[in-house]
Design a protein around this motif. Structure first.
Motif, short mmCIF file in Angstrom:
data_model
loop_
_atom_site.label_atom_id
_atom_site.label_comp_id
_atom_site.label_asym_id
_atom_site.label_seq_id
_atom_site.Cartn_x
_atom_site.Cartn_y
_atom_site.Cartn_z
N GLY A 110 0.82 -1.20 0.00
CA GLY A 110 0.00 0.00 0.00
C GLY A 110 0.85 1.25 0.00
N GLY A 111 0.20 2.40 0.11
CA GLY A 111 0.94 3.65 0.12
C GLY A 111 0.04 4.83 -0.18
N ILE A 112 0.65 5.91 -0.60
CA ILE A 112 -0.08 7.13 -0.92
C ILE A 112 0.37 7.66 -2.28
N ARG A 113 -0.53 8.39 -2.92
CA ARG A 113 -0.21 9.16 -4.12
C ARG A 113 -0.57 10.62 -3.81
N VAL A 114 0.33 11.53 -4.12
CA VAL A 114 0.18 12.93 -3.72
C VAL A 114 0.31 13.81 -4.96
N GLN A 115 -0.53 14.84 -5.02
CA GLN A 115 -0.53 15.75 -6.16
C GLN A 115 -0.68 17.18 -5.67
N SER A 163 -4.20 13.02 -13.73
CA SER A 163 -4.28 13.49 -12.35
C SER A 163 -5.06 12.52 -11.49
N LEU A 164 -5.04 12.74 -10.19
CA LEU A 164 -5.78 11.90 -9.26
C LEU A 164 -7.29 12.09 -9.39
N VAL A 204 3.05 11.96 -7.28
CA VAL A 204 4.14 11.26 -6.60
C VAL A 204 3.55 10.07 -5.87
N ARG A 205 4.15 8.90 -6.06
CA ARG A 205 3.67 7.68 -5.41
C ARG A 205 4.72 7.20 -4.41
N VAL A 206 4.29 6.96 -3.18
CA VAL A 206 5.15 6.38 -2.15
C VAL A 206 4.53 5.06 -1.74
N GLN A 207 5.25 3.97 -2.01
CA GLN A 207 4.72 2.63 -1.77
C GLN A 207 5.53 1.93 -0.68
N VAL A 208 4.81 1.25 0.23
CA VAL A 208 5.45 0.45 1.27
C VAL A 208 5.82 -0.90 0.66
N THR A 209 7.11 -1.14 0.48
CA THR A 209 7.55 -2.41 -0.12
C THR A 209 7.89 -3.45 0.93
N ARG A 210 8.12 -3.01 2.17
CA ARG A 210 8.37 -3.97 3.26
C ARG A 210 7.94 -3.33 4.57
N GLY A 211 7.24 -4.11 5.38
CA GLY A 211 6.78 -3.61 6.67
C GLY A 211 5.37 -3.07 6.58
N GLU A 212 4.90 -2.55 7.69
CA GLU A 212 3.56 -1.98 7.77
C GLU A 212 3.58 -0.71 8.60
N VAL A 228 -5.05 7.16 -1.05
CA VAL A 228 -4.47 6.18 -0.13
C VAL A 228 -4.89 4.77 -0.51
N ASP A 229 -3.93 3.87 -0.50
CA ASP A 229 -4.18 2.43 -0.63
C ASP A 229 -3.75 1.79 0.69
N THR A 230 -4.70 1.44 1.54
CA THR A 230 -4.37 0.92 2.87
C THR A 230 -4.01 -0.55 2.85
N ARG A 231 -4.54 -1.33 1.91
CA ARG A 231 -4.39 -2.79 1.94
C ARG A 231 -3.41 -3.33 0.93
N GLY A 232 -2.84 -2.49 0.07
CA GLY A 232 -1.88 -2.98 -0.90
C GLY A 232 -2.52 -3.64 -2.10
N THR A 233 -3.76 -3.29 -2.42
CA THR A 233 -4.46 -3.89 -3.55
C THR A 233 -4.26 -3.11 -4.84
N GLY A 234 -3.65 -1.93 -4.76
CA GLY A 234 -3.50 -1.08 -5.92
C GLY A 234 -4.66 -0.15 -6.16
N THR A 235 -5.65 -0.21 -5.27
CA THR A 235 -6.81 0.67 -5.37
C THR A 235 -6.63 1.84 -4.41
N PHE A 236 -6.61 3.06 -4.96
CA PHE A 236 -6.39 4.25 -4.16
C PHE A 236 -7.70 5.02 -4.04
#
Length: 939
Positions: free
Chosen positions: A344-349, A406-407, A418-426, A463-471
């Motif tokens: 998961g992660g965030i996308r910011v504009q 755009s978002l 800008v996309r910030v993705q959590v690749t390891r950890g929570e 925001v994608d809280t579960r890591g599904t790619g859906t923001f």
């Protein structure tokens, strides 16, 4: 919301009363000996720095009150309504936070004029010569080491410092915007530069907002432990350390109406600790006890409970910047109760306007080179979390002009995600995930704010809280604002025509380096350079306005020229010349910009183009010409379509205010070859909106009504392919844009100073070596008058170097302006408001004239500067080109000549071009008459 709307809600009043009552529990009693006050700071939740003391936001902070029991430097305070405060202090893992609600019965520069002290007329200069503390302000002083040797003051570094938060000026906001300023010792350049770096890089942040209902203001202030609390050499305080005592002092400065009797004319200056005249000495300071990881005793909610149960929140730090200036901004997302899982992660504009860069391009945003500008990084507060940060659709082009998604579903030039993705950890609830724009840690110069000052605009976060790619878009969106910078230019405009004894309005405006109207106040001195006129001796630009109008009454026929000089900055501007006659003429000259874009164009930004045209560049008439497009989806908001056409025209109608200011309904229809780009104009009511991908130029003409619409081609001299002038309709194409910000389309001449090759307006361009210029169209038999307009894309129409059109009309109305265009009663300049008259046998430019003998030609001009060159050009078959038949070098601001052309033959076409001696900004100042076409009398 300001302190919950001045506590009109009973529940909120009760909550705040409880907070303020705690002052008696958490503030150690003032001891008889000065310098011994103690405040304790406990670990608490992270507040939102927005100038609003929201309910519950400071419940876990130590609260304290003042200022009647504080140390007075000048007049003692005897009434709380005059000056008092409620303060709060707490910290989280990285920051120390203060909040102050100040009651003040009169706010300097808001309720009063922005007067200056006798001791320093440059008190508001944002330099070491200025007085940062001059105004309603608070000062924060911290001695992190907690030690002193004698009578020394702050050092200006992490061990001890003194900084200012002023209500009406700041380092990032300039004059008129509250916030942080450098403090003492100003005499030490190293200290001054350290403070400036802290503000610029966000090591300290503060928001100052006046109560919109009057009677005070709020300051929220954040201090990062590293680099601002160096408790011992190389060691900065962290809450995991044992509790620590540091030196603390706080000052409240109260400036009201101008008074004498103390330094600076302050009404009050109250100090948390110390004694009069010694309040800045370290030994006079009280104590701030940093309580580490200990929460405040008796707090109604434990910090952990607040973090787990609170919804996700987001903020931008700082929440404003200076247009065109470099800095660093961080968008912080505090994770909500769902956390953020791996993947998961965030996308910011950021707002589109924040990316508006040079040459009508977007500033490149990148994660590739940490030493280059516009470097972006992501960060997480939790240990062990690994992130990946990318700029979606990142390119290495120096000028970014391609569309990006755009978002909110748009496809625009100025969009960057800008996309910030959590690749390891929570990330757990209460953790933070952030994006830093302009990370300077590896040597980058930072992020450059866009070229347009703005209202607060939303920063979009998905925001994608579960890591599904859906923001999903986060609501509410935090906002960020681009503010104008320091004033560097003064503009001075008035009518080109006046009548003896009839008052007219003159306009002064003051701009920053990006041509945004400045917010500073200024007193401007006026003088009459030539002519006779009744004018005031001085004019005041009000704080925040950017412009001022004043009346002028002509007293005698002649040419009136005025000069304006700002008293503080020393900026100078001369008015355009005004020709004064005993009686009103049959027609007057009016100035306009007919080609301009703003946010509704996919390649434009900015919102206030109509106000700018009227109140900054002082146009008489104006047309916003945003692009027409076919939207691929209902969410596309940029480009005119059926969903935005009514709103667009409503705005045009709203600002139409004859006879003071006239707006035309218009848009741009950008055809490909062989037609070229055309602007479409309507006489009174908006007509059909055509999309260039769905109709041809002849089909557009078929949609329009003769006499009520015009189409004007532009930048034909650089169009990607040669346009075909044989595709023509004389009912609708009656004018030609000979010059704009792009360059000059008079004739093929790549060496000309105004050619497309020499323009920095957009991407580097090349002149077309083909039949695509004004002279080509005239030689082919097209009867077109000249206009010039800017093609501005930043909602800044009417610039004095990018092109203006002059029309002659009996009065200023929409119908009269349109009729002047239709009748070809126009001429063009680069933006200088040169008065130009050109006739053949008494018939004015833009006309056909029957000539049966040698014609009499008259040229008269009144320049805004010394006229360097005037040329008369002619096309006469069988010649294939226009030639210069006469040339003059007047070396004077005025020129008048009458001549005869003995070589005249029927069918000759004449026009005039003029050059002035000095450039305006970076461009040669020129004017081009419309042609005059000659015919033989019918036999």
């Amino acid at each position: 919301m300001f302190l919950n709307r001045s506590l009109t809600n009973a529940r909120h009043r009760t909550a705040l009363a409880t907070l303020f009552t705690l002052a008696t529990l958490t503030l150690a009693p003032a001891l008889a000996q000065s310098g011994s006050r103690i405040l304790s700071s406990y670990l608490g939740t992270t507040p939102m720095l927005d100038g609003v003391l929201a309910a519950g936001e400071w419940d876990d902070a130590t609260s304290f009150t003042g200022v009647r029991d504080w140390i007075p430097e000048f007049t003692p305070v005897t009434h709380d309504a005059d000056l008092s405060l409620h303060g709060f202090v707490k910290h989280d893992a990285e920051w120390l936070y203060f909040a102050f609600f100040v009651t003040d019965d009169l706010l300097y520069g808001i309720d009063t004029d922005r007067w200056l002290p006798d001791e320093n007329r440059k008190a508001h200069a944002l330099t070491r010569e200025g007085f940062p503390w001059f105004g309603d302000e608070m000062e924060l002083l911290i001695n992190a080491t907690g030690r002193w040797n004698g009578d020394e003051g702050a050092e200006g570094n992490g061990s001890s410092w003194q900084m200012v938060c002023n209500l009406t000026k700041s380092r990032l906001g300039g004059i008129g915007i509250g916030g942080l300023l450098e403090g003492e010792p100003r005499s030490d350049p190293a200290a001054w530069n350290t403070y400036a770096a802290w503000i610029r890089d966000g090591a300290q942040k503060a928001v100052a907002k006046a109560n919109p209902e009057g009677g005070g203001y709020v300051i929220e202030w954040a201090v990062r432990f590293n680099p601002c609390l160096e408790i011992s050499p190389g060691k900065f305080y962290t809450p995991t350390d044992d509790p620590a005592d540091v030196g603390l002092n706080i000052a409240v400065g109260d400036l009201d109406q101008k008074m004498h009797g103390n330094f600076g004319g302050f009404h009050h200056e109250q100090w948390f600790s110390g004694e009069p005249h010694l309040r800045t000495q370290k030994r006079q300071w009280g104590t701030l006890r940093l309580m580490g990881t200990t929460p405040k005793p008796g707090a109604t909610r434990a910090k952990a409970d607040v973090r787990i149960n609170s919804p996700a929140v987001a903020q931008v730090i700082p929440d404003h910047g200076i247009s065109g200036e470099f800095g660093t901004w961080t968008v912080v997302y505090q994770v909500g109760p769902d956390g953020i899982h791996t993947g998961g992660g965030i996308r910011v504009q950021l707002p589109d306007s924040w990316h508006a860069g040079p040459r009508n391009s977007a500033n490149r945003l990148q994660t590739s080179d940490p030493r280059d500008e516009h470097y972006v990084t992501g960060a997480a507060s939790a240990e062990g979390v690994v992130l990946k940060t990318i700029v979606e659709s990142e390119r290495n082009d120096p000028l970014i002009k391609h569309a990006k998604t755009s978002l909110d579903g748009r496809s625009e030039r100025y969009v960057f995600v800008v996309r910030v993705q959590v690749t390891r950890g929570e990330l757990k609830p209460g953790d933070t995930l952030s994006v830093t724009y302009g990370d300077r840690s590896a040597g980058s110069t930072g992020y450059r704010v866009g070229a347009v000052s703005t209202d607060p605009e939303p920063v979009l976060i998905a925001v994608d809280t579960r890591g599904t790619g859906t923001f999903e878009l986060h609501q509410p969106s935090p906002t960020i604002q681009a503010l104008p910078g320091e004033a560097v230019e003064l503009l001075f405009h008035g009518p080109s025509q006046g009548t003896v004894g009839v008052p007219v309005q003159m306009l002064l405006s003051i701009l920053d380096k990006e041509q945004n109207p400045s917010t500073r106040s200024e007193r401007i001195t006026l003088s009459v350079v030539s002519g006779r006129a009744d004018v005031p001796a001085t004019v005041d630009l009000a704080l925040g306005s950017g412009h001022a109008r004043f009346p002028l009454t002509p007293l005698a026929p002649g040419i009136i020229r005025l000069r304006a000089v700002t008293r503080e900055l020393g900026l100078t501007a001369d008015s355009n010349p005004m020709r004064v006659t005993p009686e009103p003429p049959a027609a007057s000259i009016y100035w306009g910009d007919l080609h301009s874009h703003a946010r509704r164009s996919w390649d434009g930004v900015g919102d206030h183009s109509f106000d700018y045209a009227r109140n900054v560049t002082g146009l008489d008439f104006y047309a916003l010409t945003d692009h027409s497009v076919a939207p691929p989806s209902p969410t596309l908001t940029r480009g005119l379509s059926g969903t935005s056409w009514k709103e667009y025209n409503d705005q045009t109608e709203q600002f139409n205010d004859p006879p003071r200011f006239v707006t035309l309904h218009a848009y741009e229809c950008s055809f490909e070859k062989p037609y070229g780009h055309h602007n479409v104009y309507f006489r009174n009511e908006p007509g059909p909106l055509a999309n260039p991908s769905q109709v041809t130029l002849p089909e557009l003409w078929d949609l329009l009504k003769q006499g009520d619409a015009l189409t004007i081609p532009h930048h034909t001299g650089k169009f990607p392919a040669e346009i075909d002038f044989s595709i023509h309709n004389p009912h609708f194409r009656r004018n030609f844009e000979i010059y704009s910000g792009h360059g000059l389309s008079e004739a093929f001449d790549p060496a000309h100073p105004l050619s497309f090759e020499h323009s920095t307006f957009t991407s580097p361009s090349t002149s077309l070596d083909g039949l695509s210029h004004a002279q080509d169209a005239w030689a082919l038999g097209l009867i077109l008058s000249t206009i010039a307009s800017s093609d501005d894309h930043r909602a800044h129409p009417g610039q004095p170097n990018l092109g203006l059109v002059a029309v002659r009309a009996p009065a200023l109305s929409r119908d009269n302006v349109f009729q002047a265009l239709h009748d070809r009663q126009t001429y063009a300049t680069t933006g200088a408001r040169i008065i130009l008259d050109f006739t053949v046998n008494g018939v004015p430019m833009g006309s056909n004239v029957v000539v049966d003998s040698i014609p009499e030609i008259r040229i008269a001009a009144i320049g805004t500067d010394t006229i360097a060159k005037v040329e008369l050009l002619k096309f006469q078959k069988p010649a294939k080109h226009f030639v210069v038949v006469e040339k003059w070098r007047p070396d004077s601001a005025e020129f008048d000549v009458t001549l005869q052309d003995a070589a005249f033959e029927s069918g000759a076409i004449y026009y005039v071009r003029l050059e002035q001696r000095r450039n305006v900004r970076d461009r040669m100042a020129m004017a081009w008459s419309s042609p005059i076409w000659t015919n033989s009398p019918k036999r």
